[in-house]
Scaffold this active site. Structure first.
Site, PDB file in Angstrom:
ATOM      1  N   MET A   1       0.823  -1.212   0.000  1.00  0.00           N
ATOM      2  CA  MET A   1       0.000   0.000   0.000  1.00  0.00           C
ATOM      3  C   MET A   1       0.859   1.265   0.000  1.00  0.00           C
ATOM      4  O   MET A   1       0.623   2.192  -0.759  1.00  0.00           O
ATOM      5  CB  MET A   1      -0.951   0.006   1.214  1.00  0.00           C
ATOM      6  CG  MET A   1      -1.925  -1.139   1.233  1.00  0.00           C
ATOM      7  SD  MET A   1      -2.939  -1.252  -0.264  1.00  0.00           S
ATOM      8  CE  MET A   1      -4.037   0.124  -0.064  1.00  0.00           C
TER       9      MET A   1
ATOM     10  N   ASP B   1      10.654   3.142   5.520  1.00  0.00           N
ATOM     11  CA  ASP B   1      10.434   1.758   5.966  1.00  0.00           C
ATOM     12  C   ASP B   1      11.496   1.427   7.006  1.00  0.00           C
ATOM     13  O   ASP B   1      12.435   2.212   7.225  1.00  0.00           O
ATOM     14  CB  ASP B   1      10.465   0.761   4.787  1.00  0.00           C
ATOM     15  CG  ASP B   1       9.601  -0.471   5.089  1.00  0.00           C
ATOM     16  OD1 ASP B   1       9.961  -1.236   5.992  1.00  0.00           O
ATOM     17  OD2 ASP B   1       8.560  -0.636   4.428  1.00  0.00           O
TER      18      ASP B   1
ATOM     19  N   VAL C   1       2.000   0.973   7.743  1.00  0.00           N
ATOM     20  CA  VAL C   1       2.857  -0.108   8.245  1.00  0.00           C
ATOM     21  C   VAL C   1       1.969  -1.310   8.559  1.00  0.00           C
ATOM     22  O   VAL C   1       0.778  -1.313   8.246  1.00  0.00           O
ATOM     23  CB  VAL C   1       3.687   0.326   9.492  1.00  0.00           C
ATOM     24  CG1 VAL C   1       4.623   1.471   9.123  1.00  0.00           C
ATOM     25  CG2 VAL C   1       2.806   0.700  10.663  1.00  0.00           C
TER      26      VAL C   1
ATOM     27  N   GLU D   1      -0.500  -4.109   9.988  1.00  0.00           N
ATOM     28  CA  GLU D   1      -1.801  -3.920  10.642  1.00  0.00           C
ATOM     29  C   GLU D   1      -1.698  -4.394  12.093  1.00  0.00           C
ATOM     30  O   GLU D   1      -2.184  -5.473  12.456  1.00  0.00           O
ATOM     31  CB  GLU D   1      -2.863  -4.709   9.855  1.00  0.00           C
ATOM     32  CG  GLU D   1      -4.297  -4.460  10.265  1.00  0.00           C
ATOM     33  CD  GLU D   1      -4.840  -3.113   9.831  1.00  0.00           C
ATOM     34  OE1 GLU D   1      -4.039  -2.189   9.583  1.00  0.00           O
ATOM     35  OE2 GLU D   1      -6.058  -2.965   9.765  1.00  0.00           O
TER      36      GLU D   1
ATOM     37  N   LYS E   1       1.810   0.411  14.949  1.00  0.00           N
ATOM     38  CA  LYS E   1       1.269   1.685  14.478  1.00  0.00           C
ATOM     39  C   LYS E   1       1.452   2.774  15.552  1.00  0.00           C
ATOM     40  O   LYS E   1       1.798   3.918  15.233  1.00  0.00           O
ATOM     41  CB  LYS E   1      -0.206   1.536  14.093  1.00  0.00           C
ATOM     42  CG  LYS E   1      -0.394   0.767  12.761  1.00  0.00           C
ATOM     43  CD  LYS E   1      -1.811   0.825  12.256  1.00  0.00           C
ATOM     44  CE  LYS E   1      -2.112  -0.070  11.060  1.00  0.00           C
ATOM     45  NZ  LYS E   1      -1.486   0.274   9.802  1.00  0.00           N
TER      46      LYS E   1
ATOM     47  N   SER F   1      -7.114  -0.931   7.637  1.00  0.00           N
ATOM     48  CA  SER F   1      -8.380  -1.447   7.090  1.00  0.00           C
ATOM     49  C   SER F   1      -9.320  -1.877   8.198  1.00  0.00           C
ATOM     50  O   SER F   1     -10.526  -1.905   7.999  1.00  0.00           O
ATOM     51  CB  SER F   1      -8.160  -2.690   6.238  1.00  0.00           C
ATOM     52  OG  SER F   1      -7.103  -2.553   5.388  1.00  0.00           O
TER      53      SER F   1
ATOM     54  N   HIS G   1      -8.244   5.709   3.833  1.00  0.00           N
ATOM     55  CA  HIS G   1      -8.223   4.288   3.500  1.00  0.00           C
ATOM     56  C   HIS G   1      -8.247   4.091   1.990  1.00  0.00           C
ATOM     57  O   HIS G   1      -9.236   4.379   1.329  1.00  0.00           O
ATOM     58  CB  HIS G   1      -9.436   3.606   4.156  1.00  0.00           C
ATOM     59  CG  HIS G   1      -9.499   2.126   3.934  1.00  0.00           C
ATOM     60  ND1 HIS G   1     -10.655   1.461   3.627  1.00  0.00           N
ATOM     61  CD2 HIS G   1      -8.523   1.177   3.964  1.00  0.00           C
ATOM     62  CE1 HIS G   1     -10.397   0.174   3.479  1.00  0.00           C
ATOM     63  NE2 HIS G   1      -9.120  -0.017   3.690  1.00  0.00           N
TER      64      HIS G   1
ATOM     65  N   GLU H   1     -11.558   6.125   1.068  1.00  0.00           N
ATOM     66  CA  GLU H   1     -12.466   6.360   2.187  1.00  0.00           C
ATOM     67  C   GLU H   1     -11.745   7.217   3.217  1.00  0.00           C
ATOM     68  O   GLU H   1     -10.633   6.866   3.625  1.00  0.00           O
ATOM     69  CB  GLU H   1     -12.786   5.018   2.863  1.00  0.00           C
ATOM     70  CG  GLU H   1     -14.116   4.453   2.536  1.00  0.00           C
ATOM     71  CD  GLU H   1     -14.320   3.089   3.210  1.00  0.00           C
ATOM     72  OE1 GLU H   1     -15.443   2.806   3.567  1.00  0.00           O
ATOM     73  OE2 GLU H   1     -13.363   2.315   3.364  1.00  0.00           O
TER      74      GLU H   1
ATOM     75  N   ASN I   1     -15.628  -2.141   3.140  1.00  0.00           N
ATOM     76  CA  ASN I   1     -15.366  -3.505   3.588  1.00  0.00           C
ATOM     77  C   ASN I   1     -16.530  -4.065   4.395  1.00  0.00           C
ATOM     78  O   ASN I   1     -16.804  -5.262   4.390  1.00  0.00           O
ATOM     79  CB  ASN I   1     -14.072  -3.564   4.415  1.00  0.00           C
ATOM     80  CG  ASN I   1     -12.841  -3.458   3.517  1.00  0.00           C
ATOM     81  OD1 ASN I   1     -12.939  -3.655   2.311  1.00  0.00           O
ATOM     82  ND2 ASN I   1     -11.703  -3.127   4.090  1.00  0.00           N
TER      83      ASN I   1
HETATM   84  P1  NAD Z   1       2.737  -4.772   3.747  1.00  0.00           P
HETATM   85  O1  NAD Z   1       3.074  -5.844   4.708  1.00  0.00           O
HETATM   86  O2  NAD Z   1       2.866  -5.025   2.302  1.00  0.00           O
HETATM   87  O3  NAD Z   1       3.579  -3.468   4.073  1.00  0.00           O
HETATM   88  C1  NAD Z   1       3.849  -2.989   5.346  1.00  0.00           C
HETATM   89  C2  NAD Z   1       5.223  -2.335   5.319  1.00  0.00           C
HETATM   90  O4  NAD Z   1       5.416  -1.639   6.545  1.00  0.00           O
HETATM   91  C3  NAD Z   1       6.381  -3.303   5.160  1.00  0.00           C
HETATM   92  O5  NAD Z   1       7.197  -2.897   4.069  1.00  0.00           O
HETATM   93  C4  NAD Z   1       7.111  -3.212   6.470  1.00  0.00           C
HETATM   94  O6  NAD Z   1       8.520  -3.402   6.352  1.00  0.00           O
HETATM   95  C5  NAD Z   1       6.775  -1.797   6.907  1.00  0.00           C
HETATM   96  N1  NAD Z   1       6.941  -1.596   8.340  1.00  0.00           N
HETATM   97  C6  NAD Z   1       6.530  -2.400   9.331  1.00  0.00           C
HETATM   98  N2  NAD Z   1       6.863  -1.855  10.516  1.00  0.00           N
HETATM   99  C7  NAD Z   1       7.477  -0.682  10.269  1.00  0.00           C
HETATM  100  C8  NAD Z   1       8.035   0.335  11.075  1.00  0.00           C
HETATM  101  N3  NAD Z   1       8.024   0.235  12.396  1.00  0.00           N
HETATM  102  N4  NAD Z   1       8.573   1.409  10.470  1.00  0.00           N
HETATM  103  C9  NAD Z   1       8.571   1.507   9.129  1.00  0.00           C
HETATM  104  N5  NAD Z   1       8.070   0.580   8.321  1.00  0.00           N
HETATM  105  C10 NAD Z   1       7.519  -0.503   8.880  1.00  0.00           C
HETATM  106  O7  NAD Z   1       1.247  -4.343   4.110  1.00  0.00           O
HETATM  107  P2  NAD Z   1       0.184  -3.559   3.212  1.00  0.00           P
HETATM  108  O8  NAD Z   1      -0.679  -4.559   2.546  1.00  0.00           O
HETATM  109  O9  NAD Z   1       0.870  -2.523   2.438  1.00  0.00           O
HETATM  110  O10 NAD Z   1      -0.712  -2.884   4.331  1.00  0.00           O
HETATM  111  C11 NAD Z   1      -0.291  -1.748   5.056  1.00  0.00           C
HETATM  112  C12 NAD Z   1      -1.461  -1.125   5.760  1.00  0.00           C
HETATM  113  O11 NAD Z   1      -2.471  -0.808   4.802  1.00  0.00           O
HETATM  114  C13 NAD Z   1      -2.149  -2.007   6.786  1.00  0.00           C
HETATM  115  O12 NAD Z   1      -2.605  -1.204   7.832  1.00  0.00           O
HETATM  116  C14 NAD Z   1      -3.317  -2.588   6.035  1.00  0.00           C
HETATM  117  O13 NAD Z   1      -4.384  -2.938   6.855  1.00  0.00           O
HETATM  118  C15 NAD Z   1      -3.699  -1.412   5.172  1.00  0.00           C
HETATM  119  N6  NAD Z   1      -4.460  -1.730   3.955  1.00  0.00           N
HETATM  120  C16 NAD Z   1      -4.112  -2.814   3.203  1.00  0.00           C
HETATM  121  C17 NAD Z   1      -4.838  -3.079   2.043  1.00  0.00           C
HETATM  122  C18 NAD Z   1      -4.482  -4.249   1.179  1.00  0.00           C
HETATM  123  O14 NAD Z   1      -5.252  -4.578   0.272  1.00  0.00           O
HETATM  124  N7  NAD Z   1      -3.338  -4.866   1.362  1.00  0.00           N
HETATM  125  C19 NAD Z   1      -5.890  -2.242   1.662  1.00  0.00           C
HETATM  126  C20 NAD Z   1      -6.187  -1.116   2.443  1.00  0.00           C
HETATM  127  C21 NAD Z   1      -5.448  -0.886   3.592  1.00  0.00           C
END
Ligand code: NAD
Length: 734
Positions: A339, A358, A415, A417, A422, A444, A465, A477, A515
């Site tokens: 994301m 990251d 980051v 979920e 967070k 999410s 979102h 959203e 959702n």
């Molecule tokens: P992901 O696992 O692909 O990415 C998360 C990233 O955050 C990773 O690259 C990780 O290294 C990094 N990270 C973790 N801890 C960290 C920290 N302390 N400092 C800096 N970076 C850190 O996950 P994603 O699918 O991209 O989801 C990220 C967020 O978006 C979540 O909250 C998820 O619920 C939300 N989201 C996801 C989707 C989806 O379809 N995947 C849709 C909407 C929202």
């Protein structure tokens, strides 16, 4: 001041310049038509005038189309007989365009007309292309960003000001099909190659070339092929063997693609087929009748309302608090995963400086490389230049250093979920960013108000979102936590506007809005599998309703393990009230077998080695035997539809949704909710609250309380009211 101005030069070339006041692109309105006609009349009546150039005063564009509000108004103001009002209104447009096309020539000898050329500085859409199609020549400036075409089908109508009839007669039905049935748009060079327009010239030569053509044109140059003797439609009319194949094929293709739920596509084919059998002027009348038919269909009105009028109103900030401009200059994106990488790309692409953070430099770089990948693809397709690529990538600073977030006016956290992770990044970031910066989370599933507890400034904390993939999905959203203030909402809205997506603003509740509605749709599909309903019946029932994906395909796409994760978290939060144990049995068993959906090339569907879906998994029936007695198609459809729609009504009833326009637009853009219906609230208005309650009562008796009609729906039914009837007045205008 009118939108059209008129001048005649010393050589007798008249120029009609279209320049809609107060808009960046020309849009046709009722007065505009009258003004255009008056100028055409003046040119045709003036002996000194040898020919006419119709052009635009806007740089880089001719016109964006018709103000579709007019159609709604035309219909409303046409009294007891709206169909007649519409038909006559449409025939009025035809008369003006036909006047341009005939240009004063003798109808028998086809001599003595005045050449009329359309000189397009760029984009020409809808009526903005139908007017040029009625001219004798179309010259466009070489402007690669310009889009030319007839996108009407995308909002549930079809080109009804002669565009359908003229394009088919110009190119043939087969060649015109992608432009009419799919609303395909082309840049000027491609439009010329396809035969949509006649010439492409350097922008600074546009008017001189148009003038030159007008002065040199002969009588024969201005007679349209269909007005000349012996005209034959390219590719063959319907009774020609080749034409026959086209029309039979087109009918089947349209039905296959639309499942018969989009009235516009069918009506368009009707207009093309019937129009092809008769002379041009009769064809135009047929087109007008089919167009009226479409405009009278509740589905078309609902689509225009949601996909054009209300979508635009939301994009313009219909629900924006009244605070100063909050345009974003520098955004910090926390987490460079799937994301975060997408959010960084859309932001940088919109001209915003991005700091992409990251935990590891490698991960941050990988996130930035995602942008590079998209830009490279764009370059291959000739849409992105090397300079543009360098510019966009130059705006993304991929780093692990939180100090780089200094000066960011917006943060979007993406980051893991995880509440704790967070909370940590929130505190770390707030230590660096300006005290008036807004902090947004892309969570999410976690409540915004809970995440805001980690913030020192909860009024500046908000949910933004995105949907995956971020660069493709148009909906965003915006979620208000309990303490979120107006500036944060305005900031989020201004950001979404900058990245050219469509926002909805909702209140904080489990799964927010989209959702919340999608999950019950998926769950209802899975529940039916557990009951022994034939999986193909479930999937096809959804497709016949106009859903792009059936529930089983959808869960395969979003991944079954994500479904398991969400189910476990929901159960933990709801305890005994959790209603979906039957669903979990199937879901968990699939996950245990490693059938996680598309990503593992195994799920409710089977996949080949390349990851292509080959059909429903045949092992499914061994696990969940198909029952001898299968439900009626309509019952399956009602279950799938009501599972989502009732959630939308509850979201409104509970105040999660504050505006039904957002509920409808959000549903179509967020999860592809049957676009022909205009969205869940529009669909309920189409079938009527009384009928909806009767369906709910039947489903509740057969399948349990999840289908109980919400109080709001019962109230509307009792009072003979509709959602748009009751809630439109309270919705703020754009
Ligand atoms: P992901 O696992 O692909 O990415 C998360 C990233 O955050 C990773 O690259 C990780 O290294 C990094 N990270 C973790 N801890 C960290 C920290 N302390 N400092 C800096 N970076 C850190 O996950 P994603 O699918 O991209 O989801 C990220 C967020 O978006 C979540 O909250 C998820 O619920 C939300 N989201 C996801 C989707 C989806 O379809 N995947 C849709 C909407 C929202």
């Amino acid at each position: 001041m009118t939108d059209f101005t008129y001048s005649v030069d010393a050589d007798g070339v008249a120029t009609i310049t279209w320049d809609t006041q107060g808009k960046s692109m020309n849009v046709m309105n009722q007065q505009g038509f009258l003004d255009l006609e008056a100028h055409i009349d003046a040119a045709l009546a003036d002996n000194k005038v040898k020919g006419v150039i119709i052009t635009s005063g806007k740089e880089g564009s001719f016109a964006g189309g018709m103000d579709l509000n007019i159609i709604a108004k035309m219909k409303e103001s046409a009294g007891d007989d709206p169909a007649r009002g519409l038909f006559e209104g449409v025939m009025g447009m035809h008369a003006i365009l036909r006047k341009i096309e005939r240009a004063g020539m003798d109808p028998k000898t086809l001599k003595g007309g005045k050449p009329i050329v359309a000189a397009l500085p760029g984009t020409a859409l809808g009526i903005g292309f139908e007017i040029p199609l009625s001219c004798h020549r179309i010259i466009a400036a070489d402007n690669p960003k310009a889009k030319i075409g007839l996108p009407e089908i995308m909002v549930g109508i079809f080109p009804g000001a002669g565009g359908t009839t003229r394009l088919v007669r110009k190119m043939g039905a087969m060649a015109a099909a992608p432009f009419l049935l799919e609303g395909k748009l082309s840049d000027p060079k491609k439009a010329k190659a396809a035969g949509l327009i006649d010439e492409v010239v350097a922008p600074d030569e546009l008017l001189s070339r148009a003038r030159e053509w007008v002065l040199a044109a002969k009588d024969t140059d201005i007679v349209k092929p269909w007005d000349a003797k012996g005209y034959k439609m390219p590719g063959g009319a319907p009774y020609h063997p080749a034409g026959f194949m086209t029309f039979v094929g087109a009918s089947a293709m349209v039905h296959g693609k639309t499942q018969g739920v989009y009235p516009a596509a069918k009506a368009l084919l009707g207009a093309v087929y019937e129009g092809a059998l008769v002379p041009f002027d009769a064809a135009i009348r047929i087109e007008a009748r089919w167009f009226t038919h479409v405009l009278m269909n509740p589905s078309s009105s609902a689509m225009i309302r949601s996909l054009f009028i209300n979508k635009e109103a939301l994009e313009k900030g219909a629900n924006r608090p009244d605070v100063a401009d909050q345009k974003v200059a520098k955004v910090g994106v926390l987490g460079a995963g799937m994301m975060g990488a997408g959010i960084a790309y859309v932001s940088a692409n919109a001209g915003i400086e991005v700091v992409l953070i990251d935990a590891k430099q490698e991960a941050a770089d990988k996130g930035k490389a995602y942008s590079e990948g998209i830009l490279d693809k764009g370059m291959k397709r000739g849409k992105v230049t090397a300079e543009k690529k360098a510019e966009v990538l130059g705006r993304i600073n991929a780093t692990t250093d939180y100090a780089a977030l200094q000066g960011c006016d917006l943060i979007v956290e993406a980051v893991f979920e995880d509440m704790k992770v967070k909370a940590e990044v929130t505190a770390k970031t707030e230590a660096v960013i300006p005290s008036d910066a807004i902090f947004a989370t892309n969570t999410s599933t976690l409540p915004i108000s809970d995440l805001a507890k980690a913030s020192k400034r909860p009024e500046q904390f908000i949910g933004i979102h995105f949907f995956s993939p971020v660069d493709k999905m148009m909906l965003v959203e915006i979620i208000k936590g309990k303490e979120t203030g107006d500036v944060a909402v305005a900031k989020a809205l201004d950001f979404v506007r900058q990245i050219r997506k469509t926002p909805i603003v909702v209140n904080d509740a489990r799964f927010f809005y989209a959702n919340r509605c999608i999950i019950p749709y998926i769950n209802e599909g899975i529940r039916m599998v557990s009951e022994g309903v034939e999986p193909a019946l479930i999937e096809n029932a959804a497709k016949l309703l106009g859903f792009p994906l059936g529930p089983l395909q959808l869960v395969d796409e979003t991944s079954i393990d994500l479904g398991v994760k969400i189910a476990k978290a929901t159960k933990a939060a709801m305890g005994d009230a959790y209603p979906d144990s039957a669903v979990d049995e199937v879901l968990f068993a699939m996950a245990d077998k490693g059938r996680l959906g598309r990503k593992s090339s195994a799920g409710f569907y089977a996949y080949d080695e390349k990851g292509g879906r080959t059909g429903l998994w045949d092992g499914l029936s061994a696990e969940y035997p198909v029952a001898d007695a299968q439900p009626d198609l309509h019952e399956v459809q009602h279950r799938l539809m009501m599972a989502q729609v009732l959630e939308a009504v509850r979201a409104l009833q509970e105040g999660v949704l504050e505006d039904i326009r957002e509920g409808d637009v959000g549903a179509i853009l967020g999860w592809g909710f049957a676009p022909w219906s205009g969205g869940p609230f529009s669909w309920l208005d189409i079938i009527g609250a009384e009928r909806a309650v009767a369906i709910c009562d039947g489903l509740e008796a057969g399948h349990g309380p999840r289908f109980a009609a919400p109080k709001l729906l019962r109230d509307l039914a009792a009072q003979g009211d509709t959602f748009y009837g009751r809630f439109t007045q309270t919705a703020k205008a754009a």
